[in-house]
Design an enzyme around this catalytic site. Sequence first.
Site, mmCIF file in Angstrom:
data_model
loop_
_atom_site.group_PDB
_atom_site.id
_atom_site.type_symbol
_atom_site.label_atom_id
_atom_site.label_comp_id
_atom_site.label_asym_id
_atom_site.label_seq_id
_atom_site.Cartn_x
_atom_site.Cartn_y
_atom_site.Cartn_z
ATOM 1 N N GLY A 11 43.255 7.343 13.290
ATOM 2 C CA GLY A 11 44.034 6.326 11.680
ATOM 3 C C GLY A 11 44.149 5.507 12.596
ATOM 4 C CD GLN A 12 47.942 0.244 11.460
ATOM 5 O OE1 GLN A 12 48.488 1.276 10.450
ATOM 6 N NE2 GLN A 12 48.031 -0.746 11.591
ATOM 7 C CB ILE A 35 39.664 15.962 8.545
ATOM 8 C CG1 ILE A 35 39.521 14.443 8.518
ATOM 9 C CG2 ILE A 35 40.953 16.306 9.492
ATOM 10 C CD1 ILE A 35 40.150 13.953 7.231
ATOM 11 C CE1 TYR A 143 53.171 6.700 3.518
ATOM 12 C CE2 TYR A 143 55.073 5.136 3.705
ATOM 13 C CZ TYR A 143 54.573 6.022 4.551
ATOM 14 O OH TYR A 143 54.615 5.777 6.052
HETATM 15 N N1 SER Z 1 52.865 0.905 6.192
HETATM 16 C C1 SER Z 1 53.114 2.062 5.357
HETATM 17 C C2 SER Z 1 52.754 1.820 3.845
HETATM 18 O O1 SER Z 1 52.528 0.480 3.820
HETATM 19 C C3 SER Z 1 54.995 1.955 5.651
HETATM 20 O O2 SER Z 1 55.348 2.906 6.242
HETATM 21 O O3 SER Z 1 52.301 2.326 3.169
#
Ligand code: SER
Length: 321
Positions: A11-12, A35, A143
């Site tokens: 990932g990033q 994965i 989130y």
């Molecule tokens: N970079 C994330 C987002 O934009 C924030 O932590 O979801």
Amino acid sequence: MKNILVIGSTGQIGSELTMELRKRYGNDHVIAGYIPGCEPKGELKESGPAEIVDVTSKENIQNCVVKYQIDTIYNLAALLSVVAEAKPLLAWKIGIDGLFNVLEVAKDQKCAVFTPSSIGSFGPATPADNTPQDTVQRPLTMYGVTKVTTELLSDYYFNKYGVDTRAVRFPGIISNVTAPGGGTTDYAVDIYYAAVKGERFVCPIPQGTYMDMMYMPDALNACVKLMEAPADKLIHRNAFNIAAMSFEPEMIYQAIKKRIPTFEMEYQVDPLKEKIANSWPNSLCDKAAREEWGWAPQYDLESMTDDMLKVLGEKLKRGQL
Ligand code: SER
């Protein structure tokens, strides 16, 4: 730290953190967990061991931890804010069911665990400017709900079982290796790619919307420095505010335009991103991180812009953009 597992290594953050950890601790001591469908490529693949480690499978995690005698897990599996709004159940499954798996294995196998939180763990009731370390956390997004839960669960496993859990609240991370996917802060990465390619940038975040941001080298340092900090100096654990710079779209646009005078930007505001960004703080207070483990960022908007344009310019010349 001797043997490290990075979950979400492609990932990033994972793709660069895995390489940074390999530099510091030796290639064979850092396992790239991935994965199927997100296999490591290039240097990440060639420089060290990799294993399928799906965070939603406790068995996967357990097998890898036992096989490589892992003592530290960086758990970076997550959906970013915009994607999590589209797939809230999946965000919970990866972020929280997955975290339970990691923490249970860590408890049994005596591993330290780093699972990042975010500026997204805050909400509209949080003081927006110089946001304190300990304050209201009532996020509006899924989130954010998973990030607050991450902080609580991580502290719970430390207090109840002594699992050495530590974390930071990441701001938007700006990088030039692996693109972020579906975050609210992604515009601050995309704008550099547009500028270097000579394209006009369409900004989805309204003018005047401040958010905390950080250049990847500082984010990587934060992870390693916190995990290496002496435990007896830590008053907080999950999770520390860290800050490097706070800006709104016009400021990053002007920083680029100073260096590429032909660069142009227009606004086409994305209502979901606007709503999310408005619910997040403008700038965090990172005093606790500075005092408890010596956090100190190296990059500001100007030095980050110099470096981003240089690195992406070179990539463009090599035909890699
Ligand atoms: N970079 C994330 C987002 O934009 C924030 O932590 O979801």
